[in-house]
Design a protein around this motif. Structure first.
Motif, PDB file in Angstrom:
ATOM      1  N   ALA A  36       0.899  -1.086  -0.131  1.00 49.20           N
ATOM      2  CA  ALA A  36       0.136  -0.101  -0.130  1.00 49.20           C
ATOM      3  C   ALA A  36       0.846   1.377  -0.048  1.00 49.20           C
ATOM      4  O   ALA A  36       0.567   2.310  -0.875  1.00 49.20           O
ATOM      5  CB  ALA A  36      -0.843   0.138   1.294  1.00 49.20           C
ATOM      6  N   GLU A  76       2.415   1.484  -3.576  1.00 58.82           N
ATOM      7  CA  GLU A  76       1.592   1.976  -4.371  1.00 58.82           C
ATOM      8  C   GLU A  76       1.387   3.422  -4.347  1.00 58.82           C
ATOM      9  O   GLU A  76       0.706   4.069  -5.288  1.00 58.82           O
ATOM     10  CB  GLU A  76       0.012   1.148  -4.235  1.00 58.82           C
ATOM     11  N   ARG A  77       1.376   4.077  -3.204  1.00 60.51           N
ATOM     12  CA  ARG A  77       0.844   5.646  -3.050  1.00 60.51           C
ATOM     13  C   ARG A  77       2.091   6.482  -3.404  1.00 60.51           C
ATOM     14  O   ARG A  77       2.038   7.579  -3.598  1.00 60.51           O
ATOM     15  CB  ARG A  77       0.817   5.886  -1.537  1.00 60.51           C
ATOM     16  N   THR A 108       0.436  11.811   3.270  1.00 59.04           N
ATOM     17  CA  THR A 108      -0.149  10.865   2.194  1.00 59.04           C
ATOM     18  C   THR A 108       0.075   9.552   2.225  1.00 59.04           C
ATOM     19  O   THR A 108      -0.615   8.613   2.237  1.00 59.04           O
ATOM     20  CB  THR A 108       0.183  11.202   0.417  1.00 59.04           C
ATOM     21  N   LEU A 109       1.475   9.215   2.311  1.00 62.72           N
ATOM     22  CA  LEU A 109       2.035   7.732   2.711  1.00 62.72           C
ATOM     23  C   LEU A 109       1.334   7.177   3.891  1.00 62.72           C
ATOM     24  O   LEU A 109       1.356   5.808   3.751  1.00 62.72           O
ATOM     25  CB  LEU A 109       3.469   7.741   2.496  1.00 62.72           C
ATOM     26  N   LEU A 151      -5.328   2.446   6.082  1.00 63.54           N
ATOM     27  CA  LEU A 151      -5.621   1.661   5.240  1.00 63.54           C
ATOM     28  C   LEU A 151      -6.451   0.744   5.767  1.00 63.54           C
ATOM     29  O   LEU A 151      -6.172   0.378   7.058  1.00 63.54           O
ATOM     30  CB  LEU A 151      -4.453   1.046   4.466  1.00 63.54           C
ATOM     31  N   THR A 202       1.908   8.465  -6.786  1.00 58.75           N
ATOM     32  CA  THR A 202       1.028   9.430  -6.580  1.00 58.75           C
ATOM     33  C   THR A 202       1.610  10.771  -5.992  1.00 58.75           C
ATOM     34  O   THR A 202       0.679  11.855  -6.225  1.00 58.75           O
ATOM     35  CB  THR A 202      -0.382   9.142  -5.841  1.00 58.75           C
TER      36      THR A 202
END
Length: 704
Positions: free
Chosen positions: A338, A341-342, A385-386, A390, A345
């Motif tokens: 997760a 994947e961030r 953000t990271l 989740l 972005t």
């Protein structure tokens, strides 16, 4: 270090881990812990999982009786290679090692298995290396790899027999005939090629290569082959061309050109190469892929923006091991995926990789010049953000991330050098973030990095200081109030490094404790101090500082006894100085060892009293003979009423408990008189003598 206790604790932990049990039941491998002698010649099995029987055909009991049972099953040609690899890893003090060898099975067909061994290595103070590892059967993996290679070779052979394009050119290079299995591979329709010269059709670079090959083929009579890329409407293609020349009966020379489209083969190879350069869990580049080409392509892409600002971030997922242990490895993998994947972005111009374990690195280009404050704001936003929550099943989980970051200079001009420098900087920033608490952001600090590098260099140099005889003892006099003509002495460790000169104990003692080298160094100091005092009967006693790590050794009492016996020093002339930090450990074990040594006659002093958290009532349970008042209280005892009050209170209470008090840092006659008036038992400081090399203290009489 008590290796046996460490092994037992490790094995107990492993038995409790359900995933390890599942590994033993389901996998074709086995786990092991093996210790090797310093030269690698002797080995001892500390632990082996029962699954060894499936892989090697021997039981754990058989392995413990005969460790060579594994070596005899290794194919003869591989034995020396394995032996040499183990010896090389030990000699290089490697932290990890990977071995590959073939295993002869005991099955009727005498089949051979391919084994892969992966191990991490730790080193005990006695020189042994401890290998924690797993051996896995990779026979099937090798067979699949060989099968894939065979299919690629078959495809190549087929394509060689079936040319995609066929041309016939006259001696001047004009198209006379054209055949295409797929006309989309042609630059023009076949009818438009006939009668045209190749220079009017082919791109300049391709034309030059074709023209050169035609010349060589005509003059040597041998076919010429070469590869070239060609941009077509559906994308880039990769071709292999073969050009030959022959004379016809009419005297006219003819060139035959066969062209094969190898785009799919190239893509297969590129995909295969990229798969090797990608991290299997996150899909990010691995370290090799990052350095092998991704970094170069990133720099080429950003070269057109000279005013941009480049940042590097090193992101560590805090507590990933705890997540694996409590929620399972699948949960740990999902957290890491997760976060990975961030990363893309955060910016369209970002290059990310997984360096290994729980560390992710990101190189990002921000358009335009950015101030340091703006960069810091961007990193904080990226961290937020990271770190967003989740889902882990029904659990809302917010990952804790530690981040080290820095700005990157000269990334376009020297990408590899700039990357390596920036990586070292963000690693130091990450270390600082973790040192100050998890879930923090720290920017690289050049001054802190210089200190860290010096600490590292000092730690490396310290490993050989004892062997190279760079360590030496200084002795500082201790004046006894009730017997002014008699002196005691405190042994003080010093290090004279060929590279760094005289290194302060405040610098190298913590490094020695961190690396546990203090155990061997402390034993040397104890032995040397006892021998020194035994040769100087006029010294009432010698005081030796004992590190908590040294005191915690199971054989510490035996070590002290050995030093006394070897030197012949009476036990009542040895005083061991301990610190208050030792009392924060297992007080029961500390008291037991102290009572054992007191029974021999050894005395104990509490060093730097007043700087820790112990109190006199707590100390009543310990056989303490002396307290050493820290110099910070003595320095201002004449001018600071608070310090004076504390010193007087300690003296009064210590005397009631029949504990001697030694004042450290006495530098003036006025301080000495003030302390003696209040019945301080012993004084130590520059007023009575600075530390001097132990050899300069006379064998008889007092030092000058």
């Amino acid at each position: 270090m008590d290796i046996q206790k460490t092994m037992q604790a490790t094995l107990g932990l492993e038995r409790d881990e359900r995933w390890l049990d599942a590994f033993d039941r389901l996998s074709t491998g086995f786990r092991f812990i093996i210790s090797y002698s310093p030269d690698g010649a002797l080995a001892k099995v500390e632990f082996a999982s029962p699954s060894i029987e499936r892989l090697y055909g021997i039981t754990v009991a058989e392995l413990h009786r005969d460790i060579d049972a594994i070596r005899r099953r290794i194919v003869a040609e591989d034995r020396e290679t394995v032996k040499a690899a183990i010896a090389r890893a030990i000699a290089d003090r490697a932290s990890a090692c990977e071995l590959h060898y073939r295993l002869q099975t005991s099955s009727p067909d005498q089949s051979v298995r391919h084994i892969r061994v992966m191990a991490t290595i730790e080193y005990a103070p006695d020189g042994r290396s401890i290998w924690y590892g797993v051996a896995i059967d990779v026979t099937q993996e090798n067979e699949l790899r060989e099968g894939l290679q065979h299919k690629i070779q078959q495809l190549q052979s087929t394509l060689r027999l079936l040319p995609d394009l066929w041309f016939e050119l006259d001696a001047q290079g004009v198209y006379r005939a054209v055949h295409a299995n797929d006309e989309a591979l042609l630059l023009r329709p076949p009818e438009e090629l006939i009668g045209r010269h190749i220079s009017a059709v082919l791109p300049p670079d391709v034309y030059q290569r074709v023209s050169d090959a035609m010349f060589v083929a005509q003059t040597t009579g041998r076919a010429q082959k070469f590869r070239y890329p060609q941009d077509l409407p559906d994308g880039m293609h990769h071709f292999e061309a073969s050009i030959s020349f022959r004379d016809r009966d009419d005297g006219q020379g003819v060139f035959t050109v066969l062209v094969r489209d190898q785009t799919e083969i190239v893509r297969i190879y590129e995909a295969r190469e990229e798969a090797l350069l990608r991290d299997g869990l996150t899909g990010l580049w691995n370290r090799a892929g990052f350095m092998d080409g991704a970094l170069t392509r990133y720099c080429e892409r950003s070269a057109g923006a000279p005013q941009s600002t480049s940042l590097m971030l090193l992101v560590d997922v805090d507590g990933l091991r705890e997540i694996n242990h409590t929620l399972g490895h699948d949960a740990g993998d999902r957290v890491l995926r997760a976060v990975a994947e961030r990363l893309p972005t955060l910016s369209p111009c970002l290059l990310a990789a997984r360096l290994g374990g729980d560390e992710l690195v990101a190189l990002v280009e921000l358009s335009g010049p950015w101030t340091d404050e703006q960069c810091a704001d961007w990193v904080r936003q990226a961290w937020s953000t990271l770190s967003a929550p989740l889902k882990l099943g029904d659990l809302d989980f917010r990952p804790s991330l530690s981040v080290g970051w820095t700005t990157v200079s000269h990334i376009q001009e020297h990408p590899t050098v700039a990357f390596q420098e920036a990586l070292a900087q963000v690693e130091e920033g990450l270390f600082a973030a973790k040192r100050s608490g998890r879930g923090r952001i720290e920017r690289f600090d050049a001054e802190r990095f210089a200190h860290a590098r010096r600490r590292h260099e000092l730690a490396q140099a310290l490993t050989g200081a004892l062997t190279n005889r760079e360590l030496w003892l200084a002795m500082q006099p201790i004046v006894l109030a009730d017997c002014p003509n008699a002196l005691a002495a405190e042994a003080l460790l010093r290090w004279r490094s060929p590279k760094f000169g005289e290194v302060s104990p405040l610098q190298f003692i913590p490094l020695a404790e961190r690396s546990r080298a203090i155990v061997a160094i402390g034993e040397w100091v104890l032995t040397q101090a006892c021998q020194w005092a035994a040769a100087r009967p006029q010294v009432s006693h010698v005081s030796v500082n004992i590190s908590p790590y040294q005191f915690a050794q199971a054989d510490f009492v035996e070590t002290v006894e050995r030093a006394l016996q070897t030197s012949g020093l009476p036990a009542n002339r040895l005083c061991l100085e301990i610190t208050e930090s030792l009392l924060a450990d297992d007080l029961t074990d500390v008291a037991r060892k102290m009572h054992q040594l007191e029974a021999l006659g050894v005395r104990f002093a509490l060093d730097d009293f007043g700087t820790g958290y112990s109190n006199l009532l707590q100390l009543r349970s310990l056989p303490l003979h002396a307290l050493k008042l820290d110099r910070t209280y003595i320095r201002d005892v004449l001018t600071d009423p608070d310090d004076a009050c504390i010193v007087e209170a300690v003296l009064e209470l210590a005397h009631r408990l029949q504990i001697t008090v030694v004042a450290e840092g006495v530098e003036t006659r006025e301080q000495s008189e003030w302390l003696l008036q209040r019945r301080c038992d012993a004084l130590q400081g520059y007023l009575y003598g600075k530390p001097m090399p132990a050899q300069q203290w006379p064998l008889q009489g007092l030092p000058p």
